[in-house]
Design an enzyme around this catalytic site. Structure first.
Site, PDB file in Angstrom:
ATOM      1  N   CYS A   2       0.828  -1.316  -0.212  1.00 50.24           N
ATOM      2  CA  CYS A   2       0.050   0.147  -0.088  1.00 50.24           C
ATOM      3  C   CYS A   2       0.913   1.334   0.009  1.00 50.24           C
ATOM      4  O   CYS A   2       1.968   1.451   0.200  1.00 50.24           O
ATOM      5  CB  CYS A   2      -0.761  -0.057   1.102  1.00 50.24           C
ATOM      6  N   ARG A  27       1.033   1.682  -6.011  1.00 51.06           N
ATOM      7  CA  ARG A  27       1.337   0.964  -5.187  1.00 51.06           C
ATOM      8  C   ARG A  27       0.218   0.384  -4.869  1.00 51.06           C
ATOM      9  O   ARG A  27      -0.039  -0.752  -3.900  1.00 51.06           O
ATOM     10  CB  ARG A  27       1.877   1.610  -3.885  1.00 51.06           C
ATOM     11  N   TRP A  73      -3.624  -1.709  -1.359  1.00 52.24           N
ATOM     12  CA  TRP A  73      -3.723  -2.894  -2.030  1.00 52.24           C
ATOM     13  C   TRP A  73      -4.076  -3.979  -1.105  1.00 52.24           C
ATOM     14  O   TRP A  73      -3.145  -4.311  -0.569  1.00 52.24           O
ATOM     15  CB  TRP A  73      -2.378  -2.799  -2.650  1.00 52.24           C
ATOM     16  N   ASN A  97       1.087   0.081   5.924  1.00 54.48           N
ATOM     17  CA  ASN A  97       1.506  -0.864   4.770  1.00 54.48           C
ATOM     18  C   ASN A  97       2.284  -1.985   5.465  1.00 54.48           C
ATOM     19  O   ASN A  97       3.187  -1.789   6.325  1.00 54.48           O
ATOM     20  CB  ASN A  97       2.525  -0.058   3.915  1.00 54.48           C
ATOM     21  N   GLY A  98       1.834  -3.173   5.012  1.00 49.38           N
ATOM     22  CA  GLY A  98       2.509  -4.325   5.520  1.00 49.38           C
ATOM     23  C   GLY A  98       1.603  -5.490   6.015  1.00 49.38           C
ATOM     24  O   GLY A  98       0.307  -5.353   5.570  1.00 49.38           O
ATOM     25  N   GLU A 481       7.790 -19.999 -20.641  1.00 48.24           N
ATOM     26  CA  GLU A 481       7.638 -18.799 -19.969  1.00 48.24           C
ATOM     27  C   GLU A 481       8.540 -17.678 -20.560  1.00 48.24           C
ATOM     28  O   GLU A 481       8.251 -16.601 -20.840  1.00 48.24           O
ATOM     29  CB  GLU A 481       7.597 -18.732 -18.327  1.00 48.24           C
ATOM     30  N   LYS A 485       7.746 -14.268 -22.589  1.00 53.83           N
ATOM     31  CA  LYS A 485       8.335 -13.024 -22.153  1.00 53.83           C
ATOM     32  C   LYS A 485       8.773 -12.205 -22.996  1.00 53.83           C
ATOM     33  O   LYS A 485       8.723 -10.953 -23.407  1.00 53.83           O
ATOM     34  CB  LYS A 485       9.293 -13.007 -20.987  1.00 53.83           C
ATOM     35  N   GLU A 488       6.357 -11.178 -25.878  1.00 51.40           N
ATOM     36  CA  GLU A 488       5.278 -10.138 -25.850  1.00 51.40           C
ATOM     37  C   GLU A 488       5.694  -8.647 -25.352  1.00 51.40           C
ATOM     38  O   GLU A 488       4.977  -7.752 -25.746  1.00 51.40           O
ATOM     39  CB  GLU A 488       4.460 -10.351 -24.718  1.00 51.40           C
ATOM     40  N   HIS A 504      11.638 -34.150 -33.069  1.00 53.05           N
ATOM     41  CA  HIS A 504      10.224 -34.116 -33.762  1.00 53.05           C
ATOM     42  C   HIS A 504       9.783 -33.198 -34.477  1.00 53.05           C
ATOM     43  O   HIS A 504       8.481 -32.989 -34.588  1.00 53.05           O
ATOM     44  CB  HIS A 504       9.071 -34.624 -32.466  1.00 53.05           C
ATOM     45  N   LYS A 603      -3.181  -5.574 -19.597  1.00 55.26           N
ATOM     46  CA  LYS A 603      -2.747  -6.259 -18.188  1.00 55.26           C
ATOM     47  C   LYS A 603      -3.585  -7.240 -17.820  1.00 55.26           C
ATOM     48  O   LYS A 603      -3.122  -8.487 -17.358  1.00 55.26           O
ATOM     49  CB  LYS A 603      -2.572  -5.263 -17.322  1.00 55.26           C
TER      50      LYS A 603
HETATM   51  C1  AGP Z   1       2.054 -12.673 -19.077  1.00 52.97           C
HETATM   52  O1  AGP Z   1       2.925 -11.818 -19.038  1.00 52.97           O
HETATM   53  C2  AGP Z   1       0.597 -11.973 -19.769  1.00 52.97           C
HETATM   54  N1  AGP Z   1       0.581 -10.632 -19.169  1.00 52.97           N
HETATM   55  C3  AGP Z   1      -0.498 -12.875 -19.703  1.00 52.97           C
HETATM   56  O2  AGP Z   1      -0.289 -13.982 -20.456  1.00 52.97           O
HETATM   57  C4  AGP Z   1      -1.234 -12.989 -18.492  1.00 52.97           C
HETATM   58  O3  AGP Z   1      -0.301 -13.827 -17.666  1.00 52.97           O
HETATM   59  C5  AGP Z   1      -2.537 -13.728 -18.566  1.00 52.97           C
HETATM   60  O4  AGP Z   1      -3.259 -12.716 -19.595  1.00 52.97           O
HETATM   61  C6  AGP Z   1      -3.288 -13.970 -17.400  1.00 52.97           C
HETATM   62  O5  AGP Z   1      -3.330 -13.108 -16.716  1.00 52.97           O
HETATM   63  P1  AGP Z   1      -4.022 -13.452 -15.108  1.00 52.97           P
HETATM   64  O6  AGP Z   1      -2.825 -13.945 -14.620  1.00 52.97           O
HETATM   65  O7  AGP Z   1      -4.256 -12.023 -14.510  1.00 52.97           O
HETATM   66  O8  AGP Z   1      -5.278 -14.198 -15.223  1.00 52.97           O
END
Ligand code: AGP
Length: 608
Positions: A2, A27, A73, A97-98, A481, A485, A488, A504, A603
């Site tokens: 927070c 935050r 938060w 905060n904490g 993953e 990263k 994207e 394969h 996001k």
């Molecule tokens: C990951 O870097 C992306 N931003 C995206 O794949 C994300 O993980 C996915 O949309 C799932 O989001 P969530 O964890 O909020 O459900």
């Protein structure tokens, strides 16, 4: 995580507090509030939702020379006005905060002494402790100091009290707090942004220190009241830089927050006896013990953490696990029922496909648990049980600290279920949890080595058109993953593959223009991965290999070789993820991408 602010001086505190909260919204932003002293009376205004809701609730005529504010938060108690800070008891208002780990027992003791609580938060107990001591005749400074002695956990707090318009008390243990030294006015905040517009002269409190702010100046003491000499730091950051903690992007800041987010997600859940305890977890142990299978559902990065959790649950709990991408799960006729433990993993708690999948599973009779980073989110409200990741707000679209926090929470769940099912004994639990507790330090070590290394590597490969990421076992999902990263945020086409799949098909892609990232920790599939590396190099591919500290077997076998600290093989994903996050970030930077808000992405994907 927070944000807290405080002001004491000759100006009207209210606009200063609101402006300060606006600069701390990164935050946390699920509710906000301020407390102020006006005409000898304590006033509190709070509201759920964005800061603008709070602003519209504050009457224009309110004017006060001392006040505190908070943007939340949530970690305990859903986002709503009743749980918003400041929390008040009698003459006292507190912002915090904490995480107070022993708040439940303190609340029970206070309730026995007649205290009544109006929120679900851990913070409210602090206000009651201080007010009780004021009523016993202590002054504000002593009342705060003694109350802090009752607390276990992490805190950064600010306190004001009716009848004391000339003082503001602040203190910290485990969460940041900075004091701003103006001309006849003084500030306290979780971070620099709210202060920099007024002064660059600052004092950074250390753990178990208290600051007593009045119009004449600031006194810093320890928790025994002994004065502390503090260095005054002149801050060079611009306010904009300060919002990201001096980092260029939120993504980099969040990569570096991983030691703290792993610590915050794990430590309060490892009991002194060496077991795992999930606070406020309402799924009965019988469900965890008796489930015939688990269904793990998520999207994107969260799906990758499910793939790793499958291995943990099958190995540590001998529980059959199915993992599905949420958008696939919801449109097939899944075999799910009352004997299924359904786990939805979601940072935002608002991903449409994940929510739909969870609703489907609940309709079919399954008990639904969510691993989530947002208190009070839709997933958290609809699940039968919630295990929060305490990663704090993740602003960067590319998920980093949420991923490793999810892994932390899922590992704890696997140990818990394994213990309940009699597969993991006390000795094994203690060993595994000991390794997990060492993770924050090992991630710190990894960050200190890898950032510069990945910067150098990025300069070699940032113009590549394609990348291949290979891994096996626990690190096959980490390969996925790492590829996600990179793609994207740099827009380079990158694919993650099970290393054993090379023959394969993917091996046809290999040539000198194809950088291949290979995750090769020292584990029981190392030899297999080493031969995959050989296959790639014999076809001219450039191998970027990551192995563990003490393993020398890849010396001279890879074009670029990096090492993460040793750990138990099942926890290598947490360490292997860090350099891949940094590599993606550094390459994207060189390619000029908008790292925090990459093109076409949101996001949280709240629509199908
Ligand atoms: C990951 O870097 C992306 N931003 C995206 O794949 C994300 O993980 C996915 O949309 C799932 O989001 P969530 O964890 O909020 O459900």
């Amino acid at each position: 995580m927070c944000g807290i602010v405080g002001y004491i001086g000759e100006k009207n505190a209210v606009p200063i507090l609101l402006e300060g909260l606006r600069k701390l919204e990164y935050r946390g932003y699920d509710s906000a509030g301020i407390a102020f002293l006006m005409g000898g009376n304590l006033g509190v205004r709070r509201s759920a939702g964005k800061l603008k809701n709070l602003e519209s609730s504050i009457e224009a005529e309110i004017s006060s020379g001392v006040g505190i504010g908070h943007t939340r938060w949530a970690t305990h108690g859903r986002p709503c006005e009743a749980n918003a800070h400041p929390h008040r008891c009698g003459r006292v208002a507190v912002v915090h905060n904490g995480i107070i780990e022993n708040y439940a027992e303190l609340k029970a003791e206070l309730s026995k002494r007649g205290h009544r609580f109006s929120s679900e938060t851990d913070t409210e107990v602090i206000a009651h402790l201080i007010d009780e001591r004021l009523s016993n005749g202590l002054d504000l400074e002593s009342a705060v100091r003694q109350s802090l002695g009752d607390l276990k956990g992490a805190y950064a707090i600010s306190v004001v009290a009716e009848g004391r318009p000339d003082v503001l008390v602040a203190a910290r243990a485990g969460c940041p707090l900075v004091i701003g030294l103006g001309a006849g006015e003084f500030f306290v905040a979780s971070d620099l942004p709210p202060i920099l517009g007024y002064t660059k002269e600052t004092i950074f409190l250390d753990d178990y220190e208290m600051a007593i702010l009045c119009r004449e100046g600031v006194k810093v003491t320890d928790l025994y009241g002994k004065s502390r000499e503090k260095e005054v730091c002149r801050v060079q950051w611009s306010p904009a830089m300060a919002e990201k903690g001096g980092y260029k992007h939120f993504m980099l800041k969040e990569i570096y927050e991983q030691p703290q987010s792993i610590r915050d997600t794990s430590l309060c859940r490892i009991s002194p006896s060496g077991g795992v305890v999930f606070e406020d977890f309402s799924v009965p142990e019988s469900v965890l013990r008796g489930a015939r299978k688990a269904a793990l559902i998520a999207c994107g990065t969260s799906w990758h953490s499910c793939l790793i959790a499958k291995l943990w649950l099958e190995e540590l709990a001998r529980l059959p696990v199915e993992v599905d991408i949420a958008s696939e799960f919801r449109y097939r006729n899944p075999i799910v029922g009352p004997d299924t433990l359904f786990v939805a993993v979601t940072q935002s708690g608002e991903t449409a496909d994940t929510l739909a999948a969870m609703r489907e599973a609940k309709k079919l009779g399954a008990k639904a648990v969510t691993i989530c980073n947002v208190v009070g989110s839709t997933a958290a409200r609809e699940a039968d049980g919630v295990i929060y990741t305490h990663a704090g707000p993740e602003i960067g679209v590319a998920s980093t600290k949420a991923f490793t926090a999810q892994l932390t929470a899922l590992f704890l769940l696997a140990v818990r279920i394994g213990t309940l099912r009699g597969i993991v004994d006390n000795e094994m639990a203690a060993f595994l949890l000991g390794e997990l507790s060492a993770m924050p330090g090992k991630v710190e070590q990894t960050l200190s080595i890898m950032d510069e290394e990945m910067g150098r590597l990025a300069r070699i490969f940032y113009k590549a058109r394609d990348f291949l990421y290979l891994g096996r076992g626990y690190n096959y999902p980490v390969a996925l993953e790492g590829a996600l990263k990179l793609k994207e945020i740099s827009y380079i086409h990158a694919e993650g593959y099970a290393a054993g799949e090379m023959k394969h098909g993917p091996i046809a892609l290999i040539d000198e223009k194809m950088p291949v990232v290979v995750l090769a920790p020292s584990d029981d599939v190392f030899e297999k991965v080493a031969s995959n590396i050989e296959e790639v190099r014999s076809r001219g591919g450039q191998v970027i290999a990551f192995t563990t500290d003490t393993d020398r077997r890849l010396e001279g076998k890879a074009d670029y070789l990096y090492r993460v600290p040793d750990t138990v093989p099942c926890l290598t994903p947490i360490l292997m993820a860090v350099p891949l996050q940094l590599l993606a970030y550094r390459i994207a930077l060189l390619r000029g991408s908008d790292v925090d808000q990459p093109r076409n992405l949101a996001k949280s994907v709240t629509v199908e």
